[in-house]
Design an enzyme around this catalytic site. Structure first.
Site, PDB file in Angstrom:
ATOM      1  N   LYS A 124       0.856  -1.188   0.000  1.00 29.57           N
ATOM      2  CA  LYS A 124       0.000   0.000   0.000  1.00 29.57           C
ATOM      3  C   LYS A 124       0.893   1.240   0.000  1.00 29.57           C
ATOM      4  O   LYS A 124       1.953   1.245   0.656  1.00 29.57           O
ATOM      5  CB  LYS A 124      -0.880  -0.034   1.257  1.00 29.57           C
ATOM      6  CG  LYS A 124      -1.846   1.126   1.399  1.00 29.57           C
ATOM      7  CD  LYS A 124      -2.663   0.987   2.687  1.00 29.57           C
ATOM      8  CE  LYS A 124      -3.693   2.089   2.836  1.00 29.57           C
ATOM      9  NZ  LYS A 124      -4.472   1.956   4.091  1.00 29.57           N
ATOM     10  N   SER A 161      -9.393  -0.436   7.515  1.00 27.96           N
ATOM     11  CA  SER A 161      -8.888  -0.313   6.141  1.00 27.96           C
ATOM     12  C   SER A 161      -8.287  -1.562   5.533  1.00 27.96           C
ATOM     13  O   SER A 161      -8.036  -1.594   4.335  1.00 27.96           O
ATOM     14  CB  SER A 161      -7.870   0.812   6.050  1.00 27.96           C
ATOM     15  OG  SER A 161      -8.558   2.029   5.990  1.00 27.96           O
ATOM     16  N   SER A 209      -9.461   1.922   3.342  1.00 29.29           N
ATOM     17  CA  SER A 209      -8.635   2.698   2.442  1.00 29.29           C
ATOM     18  C   SER A 209      -7.631   1.857   1.639  1.00 29.29           C
ATOM     19  O   SER A 209      -7.100   2.341   0.643  1.00 29.29           O
ATOM     20  CB  SER A 209      -7.863   3.746   3.244  1.00 29.29           C
ATOM     21  OG  SER A 209      -6.956   3.123   4.141  1.00 29.29           O
TER      22      SER A 209
HETATM   23  N1  GLN Z   1     -12.743   4.055   7.045  1.00 33.30           N
HETATM   24  C1  GLN Z   1     -11.986   4.441   8.194  1.00 33.30           C
HETATM   25  C2  GLN Z   1     -11.591   5.892   8.084  1.00 33.30           C
HETATM   26  O1  GLN Z   1     -11.854   6.474   7.072  1.00 33.30           O
HETATM   27  C3  GLN Z   1     -10.788   3.562   8.360  1.00 33.30           C
HETATM   28  C4  GLN Z   1      -9.562   4.007   7.682  1.00 33.30           C
HETATM   29  C5  GLN Z   1      -8.364   3.173   7.972  1.00 33.30           C
HETATM   30  O2  GLN Z   1      -8.472   2.127   8.625  1.00 33.30           O
HETATM   31  N2  GLN Z   1      -7.210   3.665   7.560  1.00 33.30           N
HETATM   32  O3  GLN Z   1     -11.030   6.470   8.978  1.00 33.30           O
END
Ligand code: GLN
Length: 494
Positions: A82, A181, A157
């Site tokens: 990532k 994410s 994400s």
């Molecule tokens: N969807 C969550 C957020 O937007 C999780 C993001 C993540 O785990 N990096 O904060």
């Protein structure tokens, strides 16, 4: 050597056996994946592919193992990273314009450990900007498409990392998980996604979003592969003081024996567990009816297989999303203050402006709308006059959640829940409604708030054809139970 398109990856073990039997080579694997990535460019999973250097490394690995002895536990395993995990000498942008063409000057500890174990890094994967989002639509480089239905989101994400494993563009991906994410895109894409306990894997070289929540996680096709990769990347690290000194357990060996005990011809009975689920979670108004029905049916199946599954009450469920968004935006506003146009990354072209105007212009030009929203929210909850009402209150709720979690795990081995309340939605469907997007994180943020490990395993198919998963959680640093239970449940099909 067999033909390029005959290369098939079921798991790392099978790949290693094929290597040792001379049925394939690391070079063949790399050629297959670079070809697959090019053929699936429309998915937008990769921002950059290291084709030449991956091939060169594959050649070296093949030569080093010419006598049949592999160089390490991840010999030739083709991994994607990532775009928040540092790989020395390679661009790192967090899918943001803010970082421009920033190049990492060191390896993340996880990257170093992968390389030491013999892995081949194939490329840098698309994600939501600074890991903020649940659909990968916040990337400065466009959304990632779900390979099961390209009109739908990948989740986020770590969307590129999930789709890369889903679509066979690499064997393993590393993502990051601050509030879901890894698990949420794994659920949307029908792959395994694990977030280890807070402090299990070093965060050194991971671009920070919310430091008391962030963990590097793994995407794989099988639980056994996730166990093996976790065993490699976990463990103490002098560069991260929040990482635990607890020794890493032999996860992969334990998973192999759990699977052996579960398969039908085995002599011993599969282990039975004491499981719990939150009544409020399985009866939440936001939960898709088909996901509810299938999860409840699966719970009945688990009971029939000898496990205990108790519905328990968890009155704090509706507080987890607000608590998460207060605390993570606060931490993000502090972590992202370093992107000021001076030290690195994007700097405005505007001239004849003073220092403050230069900061403002650089940050306004560099950050996308979701990142700006979170910096503003975080700055607000930390500001004088609001600090106690929001930040302190949220810390108190976090403490309460931890206490309740300890009580639950004094009686149960694991908690289960859906990973996400609904399957992957259409691209663009929710982009105008940030609150709706935040609320869909209801099941995934809880493990990050309390630091426990959690996994999403791909068990189900929605009537609309999309995959969805089951989330399992265990007590902190009990990845052993989490992985063994997951491997066992993967054998118990719905
Ligand atoms: N969807 C969550 C957020 O937007 C999780 C993001 C993540 O785990 N990096 O904060």
């Amino acid at each position: 050597m067999s033909g390029l398109h005959s290369f098939a990856f079921t798991d790392i073990n099978a790949f290693h056996t094929a290597l040792q039997n001379g049925q394939t080579t690391c070079v063949e694997a790399v050629l297959f994946y670079t070809n697959a990535i090019a053929e699936h460019a429309h998915l937008n999973a990769f921002l950059e592919v290291y084709a030449d250097e991956a091939l060169a490394r594959a050649q070296q690995l093949d030569e080093a193992a010419a006598n049949g002895v592999l160089t390490g536990p991840l010999h030739g395993v083709v991994v994607g990273l990532k775009d928040v995990i540092a790989y020395k000498g390679h661009t790192l942008t967090a899918s943001s314009k803010m970082l421009g063409q920033f190049e990492s000057v060191y390896h993340a500890t996880a990257t170093q450990k992968l390389l030491d174990a013999g892995a081949i890094i194939i490329g840098r994967q698309n994600c939501d900007e600074f890991a903020m989002g649940s659909s990968n639509e916040n990337s400065a480089f466009g959304p990632v498409r779900n390979a099961a239905d390209t009109e739908r989101v990948s989740g986020g994400s770590s969307g590129g990392s999930a789709v890369a494993v889903q679509a066979n563009l690499c064997m393993i991906s590393l993502g990051s998980d601050t509030g879901g994410s890894v698990r949420q895109p794994a659920d949307f894409c029908g792959v395994v996604g694990i977030k280890p306990s807070y402090g299990r894997v070093s965060r050194y070289g991971l671009i920070a979003y919310a430091s008391s929540f962030d963990q590097i996680g793994i995407f794989s096709k099988t639980v056994a592969d996730a166990a093996l990769v976790l065993e490699v990347i976990a463990g103490p690290d002098a560069y991260d003081s929040t990482v635990s000194q607890q020794p890493v357990q032999p996860y992969s060996q334990a998973v192999a024996s759990a699977v052996a005990n579960t398969t039908s011809d085995s002599q011993s009975n599969p282990k039975t567990y004491k499981l719990a689920y939150f009544k409020e979670a399985l009866h939440h108004p936001s939960l898709d009816p088909a996901i509810q029905t299938q999860t409840l049916a699966y719970i009945a199946k688990l009971e029939a297989a000898g496990h205990t599954v108790d519905p328990i009450s968890f009155g704090l469920l509706d507080y987890v999303v607000p608590t998460y968004y207060v605390l993570t935006t606060a931490e993000a506003s502090s972590n992202l203050s370093r992107y000021d146009g001076v030290r690195f990354g994007h700097r405005t072209n505007k001239t004849s402006i003073d220092l403050t105007e230069m900061y403002k212009a650089s940050r306004s030009e560099g950050f996308g709308p979701e990142v700006k929203r979170r910096i503003l929210l975080g700055t607000f909850v930390l500001s004088e006059g609001f600090y106690d009402a929001y930040f302190t209150k949220a810390q108190q709720v976090r403490q309460l959640l931890k206490q309740q979690t300890d009580t639950i795990f004094s009686q149960y081995d694991a908690i289960l829940s859906p990973t996400v309340p609904a399957p992957a939605f259409k691209i663009g469907e929710k982009s105008d409604d940030p609150i709706e997007m935040f609320l869909a994180d209801i099941y995934t943020v809880y493990p990050n708030l309390v630091g426990i490990p959690a996994i999403s395993i791909p068990l189900f198919t929605h009537p609309n054809g999309m995959p969805f998963g089951l989330q399992l959680m265990t007590r902190s640093f009990d990845e052993m139970t989490l992985l063994q239970l997951s491997a066992q449940l993967m054998e118990l099909k719905p």
